[in-house]
Enzyme design. Sequence first.
Site, PDB file in Angstrom:
ATOM      1  N   ASP A 213     135.968  73.856  50.930  1.00 30.03           N
ATOM      2  CA  ASP A 213     134.631  73.244  50.918  1.00 30.03           C
ATOM      3  C   ASP A 213     134.677  71.799  51.396  1.00 30.03           C
ATOM      4  O   ASP A 213     134.016  70.934  50.822  1.00 30.03           O
ATOM      5  CB  ASP A 213     134.049  73.333  49.500  1.00 30.03           C
ATOM      6  CG  ASP A 213     132.517  73.225  49.508  1.00 30.03           C
ATOM      7  OD1 ASP A 213     131.911  73.370  50.590  1.00 30.03           O
ATOM      8  OD2 ASP A 213     131.932  72.981  48.437  1.00 30.03           O
ATOM      9  N   LYS A 215     133.627  68.710  53.167  1.00 27.44           N
ATOM     10  CA  LYS A 215     132.396  68.169  53.766  1.00 27.44           C
ATOM     11  C   LYS A 215     132.202  66.765  53.179  1.00 27.44           C
ATOM     12  O   LYS A 215     132.749  66.462  52.109  1.00 27.44           O
ATOM     13  CB  LYS A 215     131.189  69.063  53.461  1.00 27.44           C
ATOM     14  CG  LYS A 215     130.976  69.323  51.985  1.00 27.44           C
ATOM     15  CD  LYS A 215     129.791  70.219  51.719  1.00 27.44           C
ATOM     16  CE  LYS A 215     129.680  70.533  50.245  1.00 27.44           C
ATOM     17  NZ  LYS A 215     128.552  71.332  49.858  1.00 27.44           N
ATOM     18  N   ASN A 218     131.580  66.010  49.426  1.00 30.54           N
ATOM     19  CA  ASN A 218     132.645  66.209  48.433  1.00 30.54           C
ATOM     20  C   ASN A 218     133.734  65.135  48.512  1.00 30.54           C
ATOM     21  O   ASN A 218     134.731  65.210  47.803  1.00 30.54           O
ATOM     22  CB  ASN A 218     133.281  67.599  48.593  1.00 30.54           C
ATOM     23  CG  ASN A 218     132.345  68.689  48.096  1.00 30.54           C
ATOM     24  OD1 ASN A 218     131.431  68.397  47.334  1.00 30.54           O
ATOM     25  ND2 ASN A 218     132.563  69.914  48.526  1.00 30.54           N
TER      26      ASN A 218
END
Length: 421
Positions: A213, A215, A218
């Site tokens: 995840d 991105k 984050n």
Amino acid sequence: MPVFLFDEQDCLNGDAHSELSSDDEVVEGMDGYSGPLSFKNLCISEGNGKEEEDSKEDTVEYKLGEDGDFVSERNNNFVPDHKMHPNDFHPIAVLGRGSYGKVLLVEQGQTGRLFAQKQLKKASIILRAKGVQQTKNERQILEEVRHPFICRLYYAFQDLDRLYLILQYAPGGELFAHLAEQRMLPEESVAYYTAELTSALIHLHKLGIVYRDLKPENCLLDAEGHVMLTDFGLSKVAEVGANCHSFVGTEEYCAPEVLLGQPYDYSVDWWSMGILIYDLLVGSPPFTANNHKKITEKIVRTKANIPFYVSPDARDLINKYLKKNPKQRLGANNTATDHEAIKKHRMYRKINWEKLENRELPPPIIPCITDPAAAENFSDEFTKMPISVTPICSDNLPVGSHSSAFRGFTYVASPNFINHN
Ligand SMILES: Nc1ncnc2c1ncn2[C@@H]1O[C@H](COP(=O)(O)OP(=O)(O)OP(=O)(O)O)[C@@H](O)[C@H]1O
């Protein structure tokens, strides 16, 4: 070698009426552990029954610790002597919202220390097909991973309605917010942030963890401006020789093989790294459209259009990561040679990796923090929210939330780790 830690079905098969808080064991962490993940590496601790001391004062002075963490003057080698409870942490402000609940800035009553408290509503977790598994993965991975650019987990506990993760607070806010402010970042800054993230990803991959995840939302910044990778809800411990199948992640950052439902592995993280480098340099990801189908089509079929002002070095690295065939992607084999090839790429020619990993290279953006408790690098949309806890009526929880689905969630890091600063 790494094993997949939690089987959702096993988690859900527990006794439907067992008392969660009482039979939930406390798992204590180990210092400096960096071997492969395995449940066997965990040890069980028992509380020593000492009385809780009330050391709350009216005003708190914060100082900046070595690792960019804010600690109060009151924090003098605190040794937790009981399972933590929501009442041990006083809420100060809402920092953000996650899929299963809010993330709050909290102060630990006994030490005055600031933490981020991620709350997860059990009812919402249970309603999602892979919710229990994701939550346990996140807690397990955060516990095991110790890296200068990865958010630290100090405590995990639960009450009847919620799970709580007490995490290292990132007062610098989201890298995304800084990107939005500046629209695009200079190449040197992009090399710096993605080098810190590369170091974090290599560490995860060596442990057998696919992050899945990556991105800007984050990637948080600590008080000094170093990257702090957070949100391990989608991460997965890969079995050796096996691949993952499920669709996860933010579409614009997803690798083609994930969108096509094909088996995938570590190389999905390097695809996302290519998208991130592009996004930070250009101000938007390379494959965008107004609906999911078109985004997928672009990711699967078209080549990224890299603007003329992107340097040949950055262009070359982006192209090496954005290979549609995962086997041809830079970093795909997850070997030492692969990791060296990434670190030696010309994009990172000015990075001294040893100094970087010792946090000795000065970050490009120093977050403005006048009062660490003011959460000034977080959006008003959240920080101005009322922080009263929304009561959940336990009677309405779906079947399973009273069960032992979340047994083993409770965790206290070792005192050395907690008092590291
Ligand atoms: N350790 C932290 N320090 C400061 N803020 C944090 C921290 N962890 C999370 N946040 C804030 O809370 C937001 C939501 O947290 P997080 O991304 O972990 O939730 P999530 O449920 O996993 O989100 P998603 O729906 O994107 O998967 C973050 O974007 C960030 O603004």
